[in-house]
Motif scaffolding. Sequence first.
Motif, short mmCIF file in Angstrom:
data_model
loop_
_atom_site.label_atom_id
_atom_site.label_comp_id
_atom_site.label_asym_id
_atom_site.label_seq_id
_atom_site.Cartn_x
_atom_site.Cartn_y
_atom_site.Cartn_z
N UNK A 116 0.76 -1.33 0.08
CA UNK A 116 0.10 -0.06 0.08
C UNK A 116 1.18 1.24 -0.06
N UNK A 117 1.81 1.09 0.78
CA UNK A 117 2.88 2.34 1.01
C UNK A 117 3.29 2.54 -0.47
N UNK A 118 3.80 1.59 -1.06
CA UNK A 118 4.54 1.90 -2.47
C UNK A 118 3.60 2.24 -3.46
N UNK A 119 2.33 2.27 -3.55
CA UNK A 119 1.69 2.50 -4.52
C UNK A 119 1.09 4.21 -4.51
N UNK A 120 -0.19 4.46 -5.20
CA UNK A 120 -0.54 5.69 -5.20
C UNK A 120 -1.65 5.91 -3.86
N UNK A 121 -1.99 4.84 -3.32
CA UNK A 121 -2.93 5.18 -2.28
C UNK A 121 -2.11 6.07 -0.93
N UNK A 328 -6.40 -6.39 -7.51
CA UNK A 328 -5.22 -5.49 -7.21
C UNK A 328 -5.43 -4.42 -6.39
N UNK A 329 -4.59 -3.84 -5.47
CA UNK A 329 -4.64 -2.94 -4.62
C UNK A 329 -4.52 -1.53 -5.25
N UNK A 330 -4.44 -1.52 -6.57
CA UNK A 330 -4.18 -0.29 -7.26
C UNK A 330 -5.65 0.57 -7.70
N UNK A 331 -5.80 1.75 -7.10
CA UNK A 331 -6.75 2.62 -7.38
C UNK A 331 -6.82 3.13 -8.64
N UNK A 332 -5.54 3.19 -9.45
CA UNK A 332 -5.72 3.57 -10.83
C UNK A 332 -6.52 2.51 -11.27
N UNK A 333 -6.19 1.24 -11.27
CA UNK A 333 -7.12 0.15 -11.71
C UNK A 333 -8.42 0.10 -11.57
N UNK A 334 -8.97 0.65 -10.17
CA UNK A 334 -10.28 0.89 -9.84
C UNK A 334 -10.90 1.84 -10.77
N UNK A 335 -10.25 2.97 -11.24
CA UNK A 335 -10.60 3.99 -11.88
C UNK A 335 -11.02 3.47 -13.21
N UNK A 336 -9.99 2.60 -13.99
CA UNK A 336 -10.04 2.16 -15.47
C UNK A 336 -11.30 1.07 -15.09
N UNK A 411 -2.99 6.44 -15.72
CA UNK A 411 -4.05 5.87 -14.76
C UNK A 411 -4.31 4.20 -15.67
N UNK A 412 -4.62 4.26 -16.91
CA UNK A 412 -4.88 3.11 -17.95
C UNK A 412 -3.84 2.11 -17.74
N UNK A 413 -2.47 2.69 -17.86
CA UNK A 413 -1.54 1.83 -17.77
C UNK A 413 -0.86 1.38 -16.58
N UNK A 414 -1.33 2.01 -15.47
CA UNK A 414 -1.00 1.39 -14.15
C UNK A 414 0.51 2.07 -13.88
N UNK A 415 0.68 3.37 -13.87
CA UNK A 415 1.91 3.84 -13.50
C UNK A 415 1.93 3.76 -12.08
N UNK A 416 0.93 3.53 -11.19
CA UNK A 416 1.23 3.66 -10.00
C UNK A 416 1.72 2.04 -9.61
N UNK A 417 1.72 1.38 -10.23
CA UNK A 417 2.50 0.00 -10.09
C UNK A 417 3.85 -0.25 -10.57
N UNK A 418 4.16 0.85 -11.23
CA UNK A 418 5.44 0.86 -11.79
C UNK A 418 6.57 1.85 -11.04
N UNK A 419 6.08 3.22 -10.96
CA UNK A 419 7.12 4.08 -10.69
C UNK A 419 6.43 5.34 -9.95
N UNK A 420 6.53 5.23 -8.41
CA UNK A 420 6.14 6.49 -7.78
C UNK A 420 7.28 7.18 -7.58
N UNK A 421 7.62 8.26 -7.67
CA UNK A 421 8.87 8.94 -7.57
C UNK A 421 8.99 9.56 -6.19
#
Length: 431
Positions: A116-121, A328-336, A411-421
Amino acid sequence: MSKSFVIKGNICQTITPSQLDLHEHAYAVCVDGVSEGVFDTLPQKYAHLPLYDYGDMLIFPGMVDLHIHAPQYAFRGMCMDLELMDWLNRYTFPEEEKYEDLAYAEKAYGIFVDALKKGATTRACIFATRHRYATELLMDLMEKSGLVSYVGKVNMDREASEALTEKNADISAYTTFGWINAVKDKYKNTLPILTPRFIPCCTDKLMEELREIQMAYGIPVQSHLSESKGEIEFVRFLRPDNEFYGDSYNEYDLFGKNDDINTDVKTVMAHCVWSSDEEVGLMRKNGVFVAHCPASNMNLTSGIAPIRKYLDLGLNIGLGTDIAGGHSESVFRAITDAIQVSKMYFRMVDESVRPLIFSEAFYLATMGGGAFFGKVGSFLPGYQFDAVVMDDSVLRHPQPLTLAERMERAVYLGLDEKNIAAKFVSGYNII
Ligand code: GUN
Ligand code: FE
């Protein structure tokens, strides 16, 4: 990083559902953890603050997950062959039984909180299990993460496996009192939320006791509502006197505002796929939040919640990942997913109900669910400074893209699961 600073980058938000609010190479100002707004040129009065320049990166408000089960993270992406009631009995309850064992809980919750910490939530409403000590352990870990959450020890005194069912309503209530007293003043960012699992798992006596506990502590409530047809039928059998499912929470004053007795119980109900007009009317009247969990509703073959109708009626709505109904815990994914299922609803169910557009679904994931936590979900002045910074250059493309296109694609390509700077919660830099 101090709690007063400026960040610079491509700021993307929705301050109304109907449109994007985009600012290229702009400044978001945080003073004492609270947003001062977005500026295309930095006002002189903020010139003394430290400035963190993220170049051409994207900056979004933090994502809000209004419904997620921490103990189910361990079996996400598996066991997708059954509908809700069978899925609970066959897979979910056996997994949750394991949280009696604190060594297992520590390992499993460690993995969950890390993800959870690593994602966009940045904020979440979390179900734990019925076990008090494992729930406290989860709350310790959540507090250390820097994320903001409501966490619930689950109440359940019938209709589950013997090992997971609390022996009776008194024991469930007693354990809950002990738990709330232990945690209510312990943390800054991690708060208790009353969590009757759902009506099938809670006796009338337990619901009575939860009403007393809610009144004694004034804490919010989370549960499940009108998720699947089999569940609703079972509730009708268990509680024949209630006109509709939500009425059985309302009867115990665990369903939002109640003007008759002058109470306002902040409440979030997951799913509401099959809510009747009466149920929706009461949710609206009482200000109950809907946690829309599209992935879970697909995986468990529950159905499609008519979110467009709820939006038009002015209900409070946010998005939930509902791990492990959702995979998936990705809220980006939930948006899509929310957009996609709304398109299926339009095409397959009712062509008078127009699908969600991107800005509407993004709004649900930020300001929609954020309202459950107060002023959360945008960089408007006075809002909690929750932000995620992402480098979308990893998503390669040959053609020039507008900022709106980059936002949607991230959002559609799940950037939250790839690269949070970088990630900020109430101005604290946690990544
Ligand atoms: N209803 C009661 N418990 C659960 C759960 O764990 N997941 C989902 N999706 N629905 C529920
Ligand atoms: Fe759930």
